[in-house]
Write an enzyme that holds these catalytic residues in place. Sequence first.
Site, PDB file in Angstrom:
ATOM      1  N   ARG A 162       0.849  -1.198   0.000  1.00 28.86           N
ATOM      2  CA  ARG A 162       0.000   0.000   0.000  1.00 28.86           C
ATOM      3  C   ARG A 162       0.881   1.243   0.000  1.00 28.86           C
ATOM      4  NH1 ARG A 162      -4.841   1.423   4.258  1.00 28.86           N
ATOM      5  NH2 ARG A 162      -3.185   1.176   5.839  1.00 28.86           N
ATOM      6  N   ASP A 449      -3.614   2.742  13.933  1.00 35.02           N
ATOM      7  CA  ASP A 449      -2.849   3.476  12.930  1.00 35.02           C
ATOM      8  C   ASP A 449      -3.421   4.884  12.839  1.00 35.02           C
ATOM      9  OD1 ASP A 449      -5.126   3.334  11.358  1.00 35.02           O
ATOM     10  OD2 ASP A 449      -4.274   1.945   9.886  1.00 35.02           O
TER      11      ASP A 449
END
Length: 543
Positions: A162, A449
């Site tokens: 990603r 996150d």
Amino acid sequence: MLRGIEIRGKVDKNVKSILTEECLTFLGELERRFGGIRKNLLQKRLDRQIDINNGILPSFLKDSDCKRATDKNWKCSSVPLEIQDRRVEITGPTDRKMVINALNSGAKVFMADFEDANCPNWENSIHGQQNMIDANNRTISFTSAEGRKYELNKQVAVLFVRPRGWHLNEDHLAIDGLSMSGSLFDFGCYIFHNHQILKNRNSNPYFYLPKMESHLEARLWNDVFVFSQNYLGMPIGTIKATVLIETILASFEMDEILYELRDHSAGLNCGRWDYIFSFIKKFQSYPDKMLPDRAKVTMTSPFMDSYVKLLIYTCHKRGVHAMGGMAAQIPIKNNEQANNAAMEKVRLDKQREVRAGHDGTWVAHPALIPIAMEQFNTHMKSQNQISYIPSSTAPNFEEIAKSLLSVDPVKPGDITEDGFRSNIVVGILYLEAWLNGNGCVPIHNLMEDAATAEISRSQIWQWIKHKAPLPDGKSFVTLQYYNRIFKEESDKLEKAHPNSKTLTDAIQIFNNLIVSPNFIDFLTPSCYKFVVDSERKTFSPKL
């Protein structure tokens, strides 16, 4: 150095091995061809936000220039056999030990994250790229300070990468005097160094694409893929990518996004936490769209449930995977009762996903893999359930549009002092870890996150703006209320961690995000400036 290309980070042997002259030439081509388009699309985001603030709500496109739900005939191209079965995927940062453990975890896929689970300091970015090369070469190893050695098993997960979202820059590399796109840097370095390695192993480059807000942003990614494949001598369609539907605007353009990427699509994923953040951000000016305490917003909330159902329907109609969302729980040590309760939440969440029609799901910790795997093995006997379409008739898009935007009005008791304090503490602790180079952080038994910090600070900002009701029904969230609780919680943190400059910086950044009269789009650029400025104090850039 090549004309117009300037490395603004420390240059050592690791940097030289990644940023070769050939790689830099390729990165320069990417930025010069696509950087301007990216900036135009980012301006469109700002323009769209102004429209929403002025009362123009999102809706499905009526006159899009690509085929939409009204055309039932097209499907995305098929994906390789090695990613037909994606029932459990694990995600994590790109540091060496984490990469090895994730690839060995027993998950079907490991998504190596250069985005929300990563602090993109120069060392993390460069070492992460080297770790990807070593992982694809099957040569990656790591020896801990205690002497324990980590190596790959014979059977490992399939690797996805990603890159950063379109909104982020890479300030350590300038093209023609301007910082390069972080997305193009992460993607470009990876594809340049790994495409031949993967070809030699009869594999492909796989990506997750984050934070998109429109099909035009997907079109840009597709153009980048086509150019890169031509440049590197790869057949068109070699690259496959799953798009994270993690913005409220993208949920209205899922068909169009798949169409733009139809030769390169590997489906869509419910990026649930960033989706909640996006909902708050886009409707920052709407008091009737405030959300309750962060812990009370679940996938069974009606607006979230509608988003899930539409994603599954759209993906399966177009012949691609519909991936479920993240389980962020981590094992709770020394408290069996609490741990059992946390694992039961995971089990029920994954059961809900597979029964709804998802083809796979995400976990943040290896201990959750058997729990998720059991649910998908029990309820999904084939490699996937793409052939399952939840409804035999096309959904009523007018009704879906309403449900995607509908939330219950916040009432007294929905926003608690405990929830308010939790948002402050979690936000500051995450920012402190990020400034220290860690983008994936265990906080209160969850692997957090950037999305969690984004929700935490955006909720507080919106609650203050609209004077959200407090539990007594008589008082409201105000700046004075925030200032009092913020001081109490930040004082506790500073007392527990004295003389920590990064904590002081994190407290300052968090407070700036809250007291800003205008909503700040993303918190990571503010943190990134601190990181880059700190790095530049320790070296002289090589030109």
